[in-house]
Design an enzyme around this catalytic site. Structure first.
Site, mmCIF file in Angstrom:
data_model
loop_
_atom_site.group_PDB
_atom_site.id
_atom_site.type_symbol
_atom_site.label_atom_id
_atom_site.label_comp_id
_atom_site.label_asym_id
_atom_site.label_seq_id
_atom_site.Cartn_x
_atom_site.Cartn_y
_atom_site.Cartn_z
ATOM 1 N N GLY A 58 24.143 1.173 7.727
ATOM 2 C CA GLY A 58 23.060 1.762 8.502
ATOM 3 C C GLY A 58 21.875 1.964 7.586
ATOM 4 O O GLY A 58 21.484 1.048 6.870
ATOM 5 N N GLU A 59 21.371 3.163 7.566
ATOM 6 C CA GLU A 59 20.236 3.481 6.690
ATOM 7 C C GLU A 59 20.576 4.761 5.929
ATOM 8 O O GLU A 59 20.645 5.839 6.512
ATOM 9 C CB GLU A 59 18.966 3.628 7.544
ATOM 10 C CG GLU A 59 17.734 4.059 6.778
ATOM 11 C CD GLU A 59 17.487 3.252 5.497
ATOM 12 O OE1 GLU A 59 17.452 2.011 5.550
ATOM 13 O OE2 GLU A 59 17.337 3.882 4.428
ATOM 14 N N SER A 60 20.786 4.605 4.637
ATOM 15 C CA SER A 60 21.299 5.721 3.841
ATOM 16 C C SER A 60 20.336 6.908 3.802
ATOM 17 O O SER A 60 20.781 8.063 3.774
ATOM 18 C CB SER A 60 21.612 5.251 2.418
ATOM 19 O OG SER A 60 20.457 4.705 1.813
ATOM 20 N N CYS A 90 28.150 -0.641 2.686
ATOM 21 C CA CYS A 90 26.699 -0.832 2.589
ATOM 22 C C CYS A 90 25.971 0.515 2.441
ATOM 23 O O CYS A 90 26.051 1.127 1.380
ATOM 24 C CB CYS A 90 26.200 -1.658 3.770
ATOM 25 S SG CYS A 90 24.631 -2.446 3.420
ATOM 26 N N ARG A 119 19.348 0.051 -3.986
ATOM 27 C CA ARG A 119 19.230 -0.246 -2.554
ATOM 28 C C ARG A 119 18.481 -1.560 -2.346
ATOM 29 O O ARG A 119 17.607 -1.906 -3.145
ATOM 30 C CB ARG A 119 18.481 0.878 -1.825
ATOM 31 C CG ARG A 119 19.157 2.230 -1.946
ATOM 32 C CD ARG A 119 18.304 3.361 -1.366
ATOM 33 N NE ARG A 119 17.960 3.115 0.019
ATOM 34 C CZ ARG A 119 16.711 3.004 0.462
ATOM 35 N NH1 ARG A 119 15.692 3.109 -0.354
ATOM 36 N NH2 ARG A 119 16.503 2.789 1.742
ATOM 37 N N ILE A 148 23.622 -7.376 4.389
ATOM 38 C CA ILE A 148 22.410 -7.078 5.160
ATOM 39 C C ILE A 148 21.658 -5.946 4.444
ATOM 40 O O ILE A 148 22.131 -4.811 4.431
ATOM 41 C CB ILE A 148 22.765 -6.635 6.602
ATOM 42 C CG1 ILE A 148 23.667 -7.678 7.287
ATOM 43 C CG2 ILE A 148 21.499 -6.383 7.417
ATOM 44 C CD1 ILE A 148 24.366 -7.163 8.543
ATOM 45 N N ARG A 149 20.540 -6.256 3.833
ATOM 46 C CA ARG A 149 19.800 -5.265 3.027
ATOM 47 C C ARG A 149 20.781 -4.474 2.149
ATOM 48 O O ARG A 149 20.765 -3.242 2.082
ATOM 49 C CB ARG A 149 18.999 -4.305 3.928
ATOM 50 C CG ARG A 149 17.853 -4.980 4.677
ATOM 51 C CD ARG A 149 16.975 -3.965 5.406
ATOM 52 N NE ARG A 149 17.744 -3.189 6.360
ATOM 53 C CZ ARG A 149 17.865 -1.867 6.338
ATOM 54 N NH1 ARG A 149 17.252 -1.155 5.430
ATOM 55 N NH2 ARG A 149 18.587 -1.254 7.244
ATOM 56 N N HIS A 185 29.623 -5.751 4.801
ATOM 57 C CA HIS A 185 30.060 -5.140 6.069
ATOM 58 C C HIS A 185 31.285 -5.844 6.645
ATOM 59 O O HIS A 185 31.133 -6.676 7.542
ATOM 60 C CB HIS A 185 28.968 -5.314 7.129
ATOM 61 C CG HIS A 185 27.728 -4.546 6.909
ATOM 62 N ND1 HIS A 185 27.488 -3.336 7.498
ATOM 63 C CD2 HIS A 185 26.628 -4.830 6.198
ATOM 64 C CE1 HIS A 185 26.299 -2.906 7.144
ATOM 65 N NE2 HIS A 185 25.757 -3.794 6.361
ATOM 66 N N GLU A 187 33.205 -4.824 8.772
ATOM 67 C CA GLU A 187 33.376 -4.434 10.179
ATOM 68 C C GLU A 187 32.689 -5.396 11.142
ATOM 69 O O GLU A 187 32.947 -5.361 12.331
ATOM 70 C CB GLU A 187 32.882 -2.991 10.407
ATOM 71 C CG GLU A 187 31.382 -2.756 10.335
ATOM 72 C CD GLU A 187 30.843 -2.605 8.909
ATOM 73 O OE1 GLU A 187 31.548 -2.951 7.953
ATOM 74 O OE2 GLU A 187 29.692 -2.156 8.782
#
Ligand code: GLN
Length: 207
Positions: A58-60, A90, A119, A148-149, A185, A187
């Site tokens: 997600g976005e940490s 991630c 990051r 992904i990023r 990821h 998942e």
């Protein structure tokens, strides 16, 4: 009792998914398919009775802000200190890192893993890539990995076991005691080796 590929001696493990932000549903699906009892974690009390926790991608920086605002951060930190097995994917890896090389202003992490992460180390969303990685500790087949990023581990302490690296040499899966983290990821790939491995670690930790 036998779950898919996992032998347990007691009940199914109860695994929570950090659910304030990120790809929660994907982890829930994989864990459920592998036979775990799955619940969402949004507050400290949701941690009660859990055998393990997953922090998703997600976005940490958002995860950090919300988890501190809602008091979940200190609850997870004390559960980690008590030995709760936690797997971060991630953004989840960033949350578990003791040090972030390039945080946004004010960004903190939960910590626990003696690593420094950078990051977005492999570029932006459009530079996302997929690859196959050999991870002897986790699977005898190549593991399919989507970045992904994604963060890279730029430094790790002596207690940290590097499970695999990308071709350019950066560690992208690490383990330290009951903590596990991947830059990628699993998942979203249909390759469940890391979830299986995490559930095995949970069973071992309960043992
Ligand atoms: N770059 C994101 C962050 O800093 C992580 C991206 C992801 O989880 N796919 O949190």
């Amino acid at each position: 009792m036998t779950m898919t590929g996992i032998k347990t001696t007691g009940d199914q493990p109860a695994v929570g998914v950090f659910a304030l932000q990120g790809d929660v549903a994907e982890h829930e699906r994989v864990l459920t398919a592998l036979g775990a009892r799955v619940s969402k974690v949004r507050s400290g009390s949701d941690l009660e009775g859990l055998d393990g926790l997953i922090i998703p991608g997600g976005e940490s920086s958002v995860m950090d802000k919300l988890s501190r605002l809602l008091g979940l951060a200190p609850a997870i930190q004390s559960a980690v200190a008590d030995g709760l097995p936690v797997y971060g994917t991630c953004a989840g890896m960033i949350m578990l890192a003791d040090r972030i090389a390039n945080p946004i202003t004010g960004q903190q992490s939960l910590g626990g893993l003696d690593i420094t992460v950078r990051r977005n180390a492999f570029g932006s969303q459009v530079e996302s890539f997929e690859t196959s990685l050999g991870v002897d500790e986790v699977s005898d087949k190549l593991v399919h990995a989507v970045f992904i990023r994604a963060p890279a581990v730029t430094q790790s302490g002596p207690e940290v076991q590097v499970l695999t690296r990308v071709e350019t040499g950066e560690p992208v899966a690490v383990r330290q005691g009951n903590l596990l983290a991947t830059s990628f990821h699993p998942e979203v790939t249909g390759d469940w080796s890391f979830h299986r491995y995490f559930l095995e670690r949970i069973v071992a930790a309960r043992g």
